[in-house]
Design an enzyme around this catalytic site. Structure first.
Site, PDB file in Angstrom:
ATOM      1  N   ASP A   1      88.611  15.636  37.540  1.00 46.31           N
ATOM      2  CA  ASP A   1      87.643  16.611  38.056  1.00 46.31           C
ATOM      3  C   ASP A   1      86.563  16.974  37.042  1.00 46.31           C
ATOM      4  O   ASP A   1      85.586  17.640  37.403  1.00 46.31           O
ATOM      5  CB  ASP A   1      88.355  17.909  38.475  1.00 46.31           C
TER       6      ASP A   1
ATOM      7  N   LYS B   1      85.161  24.946  41.973  1.00 45.90           N
ATOM      8  CA  LYS B   1      84.782  24.000  43.027  1.00 45.90           C
ATOM      9  C   LYS B   1      85.763  24.138  44.179  1.00 45.90           C
ATOM     10  O   LYS B   1      86.904  24.580  44.017  1.00 45.90           O
ATOM     11  CB  LYS B   1      84.766  22.552  42.502  1.00 45.90           C
TER      12      LYS B   1
END
Length: 282
Positions: free
Chosen positions: A137, A12
């Site tokens: 996350d 990401k």
């Protein structure tokens, strides 16, 4: 019943990162856009009849008891009372300490894969809540969508962004997220804004000035990349990135990567490839 499964664990980017406050428990409140990429690690899973968990990796130094892959598998066993085990092989491509979410993504893929292989029947939301125990996350990788994130990163609003190609460059320094978030000079009072405001504003990363000051190679990499497109740091670094409208432009810049960096080009995706891979397995 198929007892083997291979799944991606994608990277990401934080397209922006605002630190909006600090909670009593020490965690930081933030706002960000998590942009998923079609590039990352790969994990291979095989079920075992006993509760044993085995991990192997192409980077042997990562095979430790506190690897997030093993932590995720143990958490799933403990939560569900599952008595099955797994042999897990991790093909690591993403750099450690790069701000690309590699460890969190590996953990998320582990939760998704073993929920399927062990036939536990947990929903993706339940898996995301478990994942939050492993790291802020992890939920976005479990949910599998590019998203606007708030809270500590667990309040997610899926968003669809135009397709871009990203050059990601990682200088040869390992940055501790904990060190950056504990640093007295980190700004922690950026005003919260709405998603609509986010999409209409210029983006920045609140951690970038501090990290650039502490790690000169990050500053040098940002400066190099600025020759090709606006550059920004992801997470707490060390990786930096720039967006391009086509792959060829990004790859042309990658060919001039500084000697102290490693890098790759990847496509931004609104849905993680892990979701399609899981659907095909079913």
């Amino acid at each position: 019943m198929n007892n083997t499964l291979s799944l991606p664990a994608v990277a990401k980017l934080n397209l922006f990162l605002h630190i909006t406050g600090r909670r009593a428990d020490g965690y930081h409140e933030l706002q960000s856009i998590f942009q998923l990429l079609d590039y990352g690690d790969t994990l291979h899973f095989s079920t075992l009849p006993t509760a044993e968990l085995r991990l192997s990796c192409n980077q042997a130094e990562l095979v430790t008891d506190d690897n997030l892959v093993l932590k995720a598998a143990r958490l799933l066993q403990h939560t569900t009372g599952c008595t099955q085990g797994a042999a897990i092989q991790l093909e690591k491509r993403l750099p450690m300490g790069g701000g690309l979410g590699g460890g969190s993504s590996d953990a998320a893929t582990t939760l998704l894969a073993l929920n399927q292989l062990w036939q536990l029947g947990l929903s993706r939301q339940q898996l995301a809540e478990l994942g939050l125990q492993l790291g802020a996350d992890v939920p976005v990788f479990v949910q599998g969508y590019t998203a606007f994130a708030e809270g500590v990163g667990e309040h997610l609003t899926p968003i669809a962004l135009p397709e871009r190609w990203y050059l990601v460059a990682t200088p040869n320094c390992h940055i501790s997220t904990k060190e950056i978030f504990q640093h007295p000079d980190l700004p922690r009072d950026t005003a919260k804004i709405s998603l609509q405001q986010v999409l209409q504003s210029d983006w920045h990363n609140d951690c970038e000035p501090l990290v650039s000051q502490l790690y000169p190679n990050v500053a040098l990499t940002l400066q190099w990349l600025l020759e090709y497109a606006p550059s920004r740091m992801t997470g707490t670094g060390a990786s930096v990135f720039a967006a391009f409208s086509d792959r060829m432009q990004a790859e042309a810049a990658l060919r001039n990567l500084p000697s102290f960096c490693r890098g790759f080009v990847a496509r931004g995706v609104n849905e993680s490839p892990v979701l399609a891979a899981l659907a095909a397995f079913r």
